[in-house]
Scaffold this motif. Structure first.
Motif, mmCIF file in Angstrom:
data_model
loop_
_atom_site.group_PDB
_atom_site.id
_atom_site.type_symbol
_atom_site.label_atom_id
_atom_site.label_comp_id
_atom_site.label_asym_id
_atom_site.label_seq_id
_atom_site.Cartn_x
_atom_site.Cartn_y
_atom_site.Cartn_z
ATOM 1 N N SER A 52 29.572 -27.092 31.291
ATOM 2 C CA SER A 52 29.529 -28.026 30.172
ATOM 3 C C SER A 52 30.565 -29.135 30.359
ATOM 4 O O SER A 52 31.491 -29.011 31.163
ATOM 5 C CB SER A 52 29.763 -27.301 28.850
ATOM 6 O OG SER A 52 31.046 -26.680 28.824
ATOM 7 N N THR A 80 28.061 -32.009 26.357
ATOM 8 C CA THR A 80 26.894 -31.811 27.210
ATOM 9 C C THR A 80 26.876 -30.352 27.637
ATOM 10 O O THR A 80 27.803 -29.872 28.295
ATOM 11 C CB THR A 80 26.938 -32.711 28.457
ATOM 12 O OG1 THR A 80 27.029 -34.072 28.038
ATOM 13 C CG2 THR A 80 25.677 -32.537 29.291
ATOM 14 N N ALA A 81 25.843 -29.614 27.227
ATOM 15 C CA ALA A 81 25.723 -28.193 27.545
ATOM 16 C C ALA A 81 25.395 -28.008 29.025
ATOM 17 O O ALA A 81 24.985 -28.949 29.708
ATOM 18 C CB ALA A 81 24.641 -27.562 26.674
ATOM 19 N N PRO A 82 25.560 -26.783 29.554
ATOM 20 C CA PRO A 82 25.221 -26.548 30.961
ATOM 21 C C PRO A 82 23.789 -26.918 31.325
ATOM 22 O O PRO A 82 23.520 -27.276 32.479
ATOM 23 C CB PRO A 82 25.482 -25.048 31.126
ATOM 24 C CG PRO A 82 26.537 -24.734 30.109
ATOM 25 C CD PRO A 82 26.212 -25.614 28.937
ATOM 26 N N ASP A 83 22.872 -26.867 30.341
ATOM 27 C CA ASP A 83 21.477 -27.211 30.642
ATOM 28 C C ASP A 83 21.204 -28.715 30.535
ATOM 29 O O ASP A 83 20.064 -29.155 30.711
ATOM 30 C CB ASP A 83 20.527 -26.445 29.725
ATOM 31 C CG ASP A 83 20.691 -26.798 28.244
ATOM 32 O OD1 ASP A 83 21.498 -27.708 27.928
ATOM 33 O OD2 ASP A 83 20.014 -26.178 27.401
ATOM 34 N N GLY A 84 22.243 -29.518 30.251
ATOM 35 C CA GLY A 84 22.089 -30.958 30.185
ATOM 36 C C GLY A 84 21.836 -31.513 28.796
ATOM 37 O O GLY A 84 21.874 -32.730 28.604
ATOM 38 N N LYS A 85 21.576 -30.665 27.802
ATOM 39 C CA LYS A 85 21.380 -31.140 26.442
ATOM 40 C C LYS A 85 22.703 -31.645 25.868
ATOM 41 O O LYS A 85 23.755 -31.101 26.144
ATOM 42 C CB LYS A 85 20.836 -30.022 25.543
ATOM 43 C CG LYS A 85 19.357 -29.754 25.704
ATOM 44 C CD LYS A 85 18.884 -28.769 24.630
ATOM 45 C CE LYS A 85 17.378 -28.551 24.705
ATOM 46 N NZ LYS A 85 16.922 -27.626 23.636
ATOM 47 N N ASP A 180 25.023 -25.976 19.387
ATOM 48 C CA ASP A 180 23.765 -25.232 19.469
ATOM 49 C C ASP A 180 23.860 -23.898 18.730
ATOM 50 O O ASP A 180 23.309 -22.880 19.166
ATOM 51 C CB ASP A 180 23.368 -25.008 20.931
ATOM 52 C CG ASP A 180 21.911 -24.585 21.089
ATOM 53 O OD1 ASP A 180 21.113 -24.888 20.182
ATOM 54 O OD2 ASP A 180 21.575 -23.951 22.110
ATOM 55 N N GLN A 297 24.224 -37.726 37.445
ATOM 56 C CA GLN A 297 23.690 -37.404 36.121
ATOM 57 C C GLN A 297 24.171 -38.439 35.112
ATOM 58 O O GLN A 297 25.363 -38.756 35.065
ATOM 59 C CB GLN A 297 24.140 -36.006 35.672
ATOM 60 C CG GLN A 297 23.610 -35.587 34.310
ATOM 61 C CD GLN A 297 24.173 -34.242 33.856
ATOM 62 O OE1 GLN A 297 25.057 -33.673 34.502
ATOM 63 N NE2 GLN A 297 23.667 -33.741 32.750
#
Length: 365
Positions: A52, A80-85, A180, A297
């Motif tokens: 993150s 920014t979460a590890p999944d990109g959200k 989240d 990214q």
């Protein structure tokens, strides 16, 4: 053309009451007033071990209210979460009467949110807001950095404008982030800087690239400013390399450098931004460092021109600018000679590209 320069002369130090050999705690306290045209920010970001990333900032005066008198505080928090959200919000306003900005050290409160620190340790608290929250401890691993032992740029024929940066480039980060619907315990590395200015960034600068790189043994800060046309597109680079073991600065540019870029069109902002930027800093004493960054990214896109109202775009057109902003997650590399040995190290970094001017071949993009 009017000039832009770093304040690094004995008369400059005397005028501002700064010790060029030692950064003092009060320098991270509030430095400017709240008159129209002034702006100040305490900024923090973190790259965390779980993948993150987090960005926090505290303003006495919102960037959207710079020309108004008095304080108009806000904060921003972007996770920014590890999944990109991504989670959070760029600008969250609070009343001036519910805020405090101390002058003896970093001592900031905006509504229920706060940061307190002394160049060695910082405590960041973000109360639950915009479905996120944070409680983080930053512990400095390197000493504060000022370009030219000052970190203050003056602009204009009579030094009437100032633009600044004072940084603690590498910190150990521990604590929690909430997003989240869950609270996450995190560790990682972080950055802090403090800036205070009396000229709008979109007036002062055509663009800048700003970022920091952490490698196994070194920490890098880059701030590649290029002044607006009224200041003759003057490049004003900040660049420093710090030793992670001692915290000391082992290289600082004296202003002599070359830059090569590979550009890529950004479809939303409709301008070509550097996909890869390669620098060689070579000082008059013969010391030299090469630095390269290439983003992989997009973390944030601010479509400030094309996303504005027709009235606002007309105002930008009258000023001759087309502002847009990008924040990236990127790879970085560092290479130089130390004691007869080649140093080649790499790592990941967060950097921003604030591109206020129109595309112009004179502007060193």
């Amino acid at each position: 053309m009017a000039k832009a320069r770093i304040m690094d002369q004995p008369a400059d130090y005397k005028k501002l009451g700064i010790d060029p050999k030692q950064v003092q705690t009060w320098e991270d306290g509030r430095r400017d007033n709240n008159a129209p045209g002034t702006s100040e920010v305490w900024y923090f970001d973190a790259i965390l071990d779980d993948g993150s990333k987090a960005v926090f900032y505290f303003h006495p005066k919102s960037p959207y209210k710079l020309q108004e008198d008095g304080d108009h505080p806000d904060i921003g928090i972007l996770i920014t979460a590890p999944d990109g959200k991504t989670y959070g919000q760029q600008i969250i306003d609070y009343p001036a009467e519910d805020s405090h900005f101390g002058t003896e050290k970093c001592d900031v409160q905006v509504g229920p949110h706060s940061v307190v620190g002394d160049f060695k340790d910082y405590e960041i608290h973000i109360d639950p807001v915009a479905q996120v929250a944070a409680d983080l401890h930053f512990h400095a691993l390197v000493k504060p950095f000022r370009q030219g032992n000052k970190g203050i740029i003056t602009m204009g024929d009579h030094d009437e404008y100032h633009y600044t940066d004072l940084s603690v480039v590498k910190n150990e980060v521990t604590g929690t982030l909430t997003y989240d619907g869950a609270t996450h315990k995190v560790t990682g590395s972080g950055y802090h800087d403090h800036q205070w200015v009396n000229i709008s960034p979109i007036v002062a600068w055509h663009h800048w690239l700003w970022g920091h790189l952490y490698t196994e043994n070194y920490t890098v800060l880059i701030y590649d400013f290029v002044a607006a046309e009224q200041f003759d597109f003057t490049p004003v680079p900040f660049f420093g390399v710090m030793d992670n073991k001692t915290g000391e600065v082992v290289f600082q540019t004296d202003g002599h450098f070359t830059r090569q870029t590979e550009l890529e069109q950004q479809p939303t902002i409709k301008k070509a931004f550097p996909k890869k930027s390669s620098y060689t800093f070579t000082n008059e004493d013969g010391s030299s460092v090469k630095f390269t960054t290439e983003w992989k990214q997009e973390l944030e896109v601010r479509n400030m021109y094309w996303g504005a109202s027709e009235q606002q775009r007309a105002a930008y057109d009258q000023m001759g600018i087309q502002p847009g902003y990008m924040r990236y997650f990127a790879d970085g590399t560092l290479s130089f000679e130390k004691d007869g040995t080649s140093v080649n190290e790499s790592g990941t970094m967060i950097y921003e590209y604030n591109y206020g001017g129109k595309e112009d071949p004179r502007a060193h993009v």
